[in-house]
Write an enzyme that holds these catalytic residues in place. Structure first.
Site, PDB file in Angstrom:
ATOM      1  N   ASP A  81      46.824  39.093  38.692  1.00 53.33           N
ATOM      2  CA  ASP A  81      46.570  37.906  37.870  1.00 53.33           C
ATOM      3  C   ASP A  81      47.901  37.243  37.481  1.00 53.33           C
ATOM      4  O   ASP A  81      48.919  37.944  37.312  1.00 53.33           O
ATOM      5  CB  ASP A  81      45.800  38.355  36.612  1.00 53.33           C
ATOM      6  CG  ASP A  81      45.192  37.185  35.856  1.00 53.33           C
ATOM      7  OD1 ASP A  81      44.880  36.158  36.488  1.00 53.33           O
ATOM      8  OD2 ASP A  81      45.032  37.289  34.620  1.00 53.33           O
ATOM      9  N   HIS A  82      47.880  35.933  37.333  1.00 57.14           N
ATOM     10  CA  HIS A  82      49.052  35.149  36.891  1.00 57.14           C
ATOM     11  C   HIS A  82      50.394  35.723  37.337  1.00 57.14           C
ATOM     12  O   HIS A  82      51.144  36.284  36.531  1.00 57.14           O
ATOM     13  CB  HIS A  82      49.076  35.027  35.360  1.00 57.14           C
ATOM     14  CG  HIS A  82      48.035  34.098  34.829  1.00 57.14           C
ATOM     15  ND1 HIS A  82      48.111  32.735  34.929  1.00 57.14           N
ATOM     16  CD2 HIS A  82      46.872  34.364  34.184  1.00 57.14           C
ATOM     17  CE1 HIS A  82      47.052  32.183  34.373  1.00 57.14           C
ATOM     18  NE2 HIS A  82      46.266  33.146  33.927  1.00 57.14           N
ATOM     19  N   GLY A 179      42.491  33.503  25.037  1.00 57.57           N
ATOM     20  CA  GLY A 179      42.346  33.994  23.662  1.00 57.57           C
ATOM     21  C   GLY A 179      41.209  33.285  22.955  1.00 57.57           C
ATOM     22  O   GLY A 179      40.406  32.585  23.580  1.00 57.57           O
ATOM     23  N   HIS A 206      39.435  30.659  33.734  1.00 58.86           N
ATOM     24  CA  HIS A 206      40.279  31.530  32.912  1.00 58.86           C
ATOM     25  C   HIS A 206      39.871  31.338  31.456  1.00 58.86           C
ATOM     26  O   HIS A 206      39.332  30.293  31.087  1.00 58.86           O
ATOM     27  CB  HIS A 206      41.755  31.162  33.092  1.00 58.86           C
ATOM     28  CG  HIS A 206      42.322  31.668  34.378  1.00 58.86           C
ATOM     29  ND1 HIS A 206      43.366  32.553  34.434  1.00 58.86           N
ATOM     30  CD2 HIS A 206      41.970  31.427  35.666  1.00 58.86           C
ATOM     31  CE1 HIS A 206      43.644  32.836  35.701  1.00 58.86           C
ATOM     32  NE2 HIS A 206      42.808  32.154  36.470  1.00 58.86           N
ATOM     33  N   GLY A 207      40.155  32.346  30.627  1.00 53.31           N
ATOM     34  CA  GLY A 207      39.855  32.196  29.202  1.00 53.31           C
ATOM     35  C   GLY A 207      38.395  32.462  28.872  1.00 53.31           C
ATOM     36  O   GLY A 207      37.769  31.733  28.112  1.00 53.31           O
ATOM     37  N   SER A 209      37.192  34.829  27.003  1.00 46.80           N
ATOM     38  CA  SER A 209      36.985  35.286  25.616  1.00 46.80           C
ATOM     39  C   SER A 209      36.666  34.123  24.686  1.00 46.80           C
ATOM     40  O   SER A 209      37.320  33.073  24.744  1.00 46.80           O
ATOM     41  CB  SER A 209      38.247  35.986  25.089  1.00 46.80           C
ATOM     42  OG  SER A 209      38.497  37.137  25.844  1.00 46.80           O
ATOM     43  N   ASN A 228      37.680  35.252  34.075  1.00 46.45           N
ATOM     44  CA  ASN A 228      38.670  36.217  33.604  1.00 46.45           C
ATOM     45  C   ASN A 228      38.467  36.539  32.126  1.00 46.45           C
ATOM     46  O   ASN A 228      38.264  35.623  31.316  1.00 46.45           O
ATOM     47  CB  ASN A 228      40.081  35.631  33.741  1.00 46.45           C
ATOM     48  CG  ASN A 228      40.491  35.435  35.185  1.00 46.45           C
ATOM     49  OD1 ASN A 228      39.710  35.629  36.093  1.00 46.45           O
ATOM     50  ND2 ASN A 228      41.735  35.038  35.380  1.00 46.45           N
ATOM     51  N   VAL A 229      38.567  37.812  31.797  1.00 47.77           N
ATOM     52  CA  VAL A 229      38.406  38.238  30.399  1.00 47.77           C
ATOM     53  C   VAL A 229      39.512  39.228  30.049  1.00 47.77           C
ATOM     54  O   VAL A 229      39.700  40.225  30.756  1.00 47.77           O
ATOM     55  CB  VAL A 229      37.034  38.921  30.183  1.00 47.77           C
ATOM     56  CG1 VAL A 229      36.899  39.390  28.739  1.00 47.77           C
ATOM     57  CG2 VAL A 229      35.884  37.981  30.539  1.00 47.77           C
ATOM     58  N   THR A 231      41.288  39.018  26.184  1.00 52.46           N
ATOM     59  CA  THR A 231      41.464  39.155  24.731  1.00 52.46           C
ATOM     60  C   THR A 231      40.326  39.899  24.018  1.00 52.46           C
ATOM     61  O   THR A 231      40.577  40.776  23.193  1.00 52.46           O
ATOM     62  CB  THR A 231      41.621  37.744  24.107  1.00 52.46           C
ATOM     63  OG1 THR A 231      42.666  37.080  24.805  1.00 52.46           O
ATOM     64  CG2 THR A 231      41.963  37.822  22.633  1.00 52.46           C
TER      65      THR A 231
HETATM   66  P1  13P Z   1      40.982  35.571  27.704  1.00 50.35           P
HETATM   67  O1  13P Z   1      42.102  36.363  27.135  1.00 50.35           O
HETATM   68  O2  13P Z   1      40.670  34.337  26.916  1.00 50.35           O
HETATM   69  O3  13P Z   1      39.766  36.388  27.935  1.00 50.35           O
HETATM   70  O4  13P Z   1      41.461  35.029  29.131  1.00 50.35           O
HETATM   71  C1  13P Z   1      41.924  35.937  30.109  1.00 50.35           C
HETATM   72  C2  13P Z   1      42.448  35.250  31.304  1.00 50.35           C
HETATM   73  O5  13P Z   1      42.073  34.130  31.598  1.00 50.35           O
HETATM   74  C3  13P Z   1      43.420  35.982  32.116  1.00 50.35           C
HETATM   75  O6  13P Z   1      43.862  35.278  33.225  1.00 50.35           O
END
Ligand code: 13P
Length: 289
Positions: A81-82, A179, A206-207, A209, A228-229, A231
């Site tokens: 990831d990233h 987050g 992405h994001g 959470s 993607n999860v 946080t």
């Molecule tokens: P969250 O931390 O919001 O779940 O996002 C994770 C993410 O997108 C990792 O690439």
């Protein structure tokens, strides 16, 4: 079994569900993700961010994931990831990761295209698929990701980018944050539809959470195949630890790790059910596994 991320996401795209990509960093977090996938009979993506390369031995981690995946009854993919550095991409490829994300979103489009294309050529020679990102996500509360400027994905630029680079999946910035959201989430579903109309490869959100369930389901209807999860899983573990240490003076680490795994499994399960389009006890759409 260890599975090709691309095949996994094409299946998801065909059947309109999304595969959970959990950011993990330890044996327990990997075991939790795989055991939830097995319980719900859903494929799982194990995602290790480049930012954890300092604390996680990549060779050891990959060997562990591959061993657990081989034993598992569900398809498990291993994703980087990233990643911002070519050396991390090469390291992941050498260690059998099934896909890599190159994040060149900080560069102007031309430079992002040039760098991403080079990575796609190398990764494809090794049979590894590539995710890339156009636009970027703001960092919300409790996130461990890099701060982005929140630029949303422009559909025409996304089309140009995908055609010029040959990437396999595209992370679309439509207003989610890494987050928890600081205010009301403002997710642009109309933008997602417009991206979908011009880009036909699997789209990634992405994001995960803190994003409301009904929005997640709408994004899946509109082409999101991987979510993607990070946080929320971390927050579950930390909340468990805080409560435990309030009540017990010196719990044994082995018990803490085992219980923490069970605790995060419940959070992961919530996401996997939702992404599989399963609400309550009833499947709306089943994944084929
Ligand atoms: P969250 O931390 O919001 O779940 O996002 C994770 C993410 O997108 C990792 O690439």
């Amino acid at each position: 079994m260890l599975s090709d991320t691309k095949i996994m996401l094409y299946e998801a795209q065909k059947n309109q569900y999304a595969v959970a990509a959990f950011n993990v960093y330890s044996l327990e977090t990997v075991q939790a993700a795989i055991s939830v996938g097995e319980k719900l009979k859903q494929p799982i993506i194990i995602a290790l961010g480049e930012r954890y390369f300092d604390s996680v031995d990549v060779e050891g981690f990959a060997a562990m994931v591959k061993a657990l995946a081989t034993k598992s009854s569900i398809p498990v993919a291993l994703h980087l990831d990233h990643a911002y550095k070519m050396e991390s991409i090469i390291r992941a490829i050498r260690n059998g990761f099934t896909s890599v994300m190159y994040d060149g979103s900080r560069y102007p489009l031309d430079e992002n295209i040039r760098r991403t294309k080079e990575i796609v050529e190398i990764a494809h020679m090794a049979g590894v698929s590539v995710e890339a990102e156009i636009g970027s996500l703001v960092r919300g509360e409790f996130s461990d990701e890099e701060e982005g400027d929140g630029t949303l994905t422009d559909p025409q630029l996304a089309k140009e980018f995908v055609e010029a680079t040959g990437v396999d999946f595209l992370a679309a910035a439509i207003g989610t944050v890494h987050g928890l959201y600081k205010g009301e989430p403002k997710i642009d579903l109309d933008l997602l539809q417009r991206i979908r109309q011009v880009v036909d490869i699997p789209l990634v959100l992405h994001g995960g959470s803190g994003t409301p369930d009904e929005i997640i389901l709408e994004t899946i209807k509109n082409g999101i195949c991987k979510i993607n999860v990070n946080t929320e899983v971390s927050m579950t573990a930390v909340t468990y630890l805080k409560d435990l240490l309030k009540n017990e003076k010196m719990p044994h680490l082995s018990t803490i790790m085992a219980n923490m795994q069970r605790t995060i499994e419940s959070t992961m399960e919530k996401f996997v059910r939702l992404f599989a389009n399963q609400i309550g006890d009833e499947y709306i759409i089943k994944s084929p596994f």
